[in-house]
Design an enzyme around this catalytic site. Sequence first.
Site, PDB file in Angstrom:
ATOM      1  N   HIS A  57      35.704  47.854  43.625  1.00  0.00           N
ATOM      2  CA  HIS A  57      35.919  46.410  43.762  1.00  0.00           C
ATOM      3  C   HIS A  57      36.864  46.132  44.933  1.00  0.00           C
ATOM      4  CE1 HIS A  57      33.720  44.734  40.270  1.00  0.00           C
ATOM      5  NE2 HIS A  57      33.851  45.974  39.835  1.00  0.00           N
ATOM      6  N   TYR A 320      42.658  52.883  36.113  1.00  0.00           N
ATOM      7  CA  TYR A 320      43.269  51.819  36.921  1.00  0.00           C
ATOM      8  C   TYR A 320      44.693  52.200  37.318  1.00  0.00           C
ATOM      9  CZ  TYR A 320      39.534  48.524  35.573  1.00  0.00           C
ATOM     10  OH  TYR A 320      38.329  47.880  35.391  1.00  0.00           O
TER      11      TYR A 320
END
Length: 328
Positions: A57, A320
């Site tokens: 992303h 993450y």
Amino acid sequence: MFRIKNTTKFIISSILATTICVYANETQVKQYDAEGIADVFYALNGDSKDPHKKINHAKGFCAYGEFVPTKNITNTLDIPLLKEKSIKTEVRYSLGGGSRVASDKSKPRGMALKIQGEKDEWEIVILNTEINFAKNPQEFGDFFAMRIPKGGKVDSDYIAKKTNEVASYRNFEEYMKKIGITGSVANTMYHSIHTFYFKNAKNQMIPARFKFVPVNGVSYLNEDQLAKLGDNFLESDFKAKTSKAPIAYKMILVLANPKDKTNDTTALWNGKHKEIEVGTLLVKQYNGDVCNGDVFMPNILPTGVEAPKDPLFEIRNDVYSITFGRRQ
């Protein structure tokens, strides 16, 4: 390790040796952990000349606005954060993949939120698909690992073979055929994919997925409309729309029925479901790329909301954290 002709030990890079499948001979390795999945992302999208780049992303833009809880929603849901009349919210829109110059004509899209109340906060990471392509860490890691080029070439035949063999991949591919390309984030619906648990007024934790439904409706571009657009239309469209009015979404809980799978992110929920309107997200103003280096953590939940119980949620958060740390 392998022995070459002169018996010198040849050590494969740690990324490929410990975390991915060697697809040339279809050797399968053990279950992925978070470090292993992070390694796969870096092998696929990393750049040795830019070690601090975002590896998934990567292309996105930032905005801010407010989340307005539905009136009297705390009579239904025991979530203290929702007692506030208006909650400051940071928003990031993004495209899937590691390219900063990816075309907006691609299908995978994301929206991430930081809903920052006076005493509590809620971070949300959602996608424009109802389901995931993998139900466990092994499937998740393999999905990306088989796309790593070998000798400068992606093995498309192998990808097609595995997609046909693995039910999760096959079902997701069929699902994506039904998803069009929207011309605006204002016409894109976003989904939690995971099942979270929400405390109701009876002190019960109820399983539900949630979605952010655009008030202006979901609409897809046809081929002629798409052909007229360049590769960066989402950001300019966002600026134009928010200069006139906020982009609005309704946050809707979709309560699980007794037979719905709540621990499988690849499972579609079919049939009618009870829904609860939690509030309205109003995205008001473009904010450049200031949040692009930030991390949005889905496990930051407010009091009254509990984490999913599927095999991917915690490892997703761990990945993450790892990738955020690596790019500092």
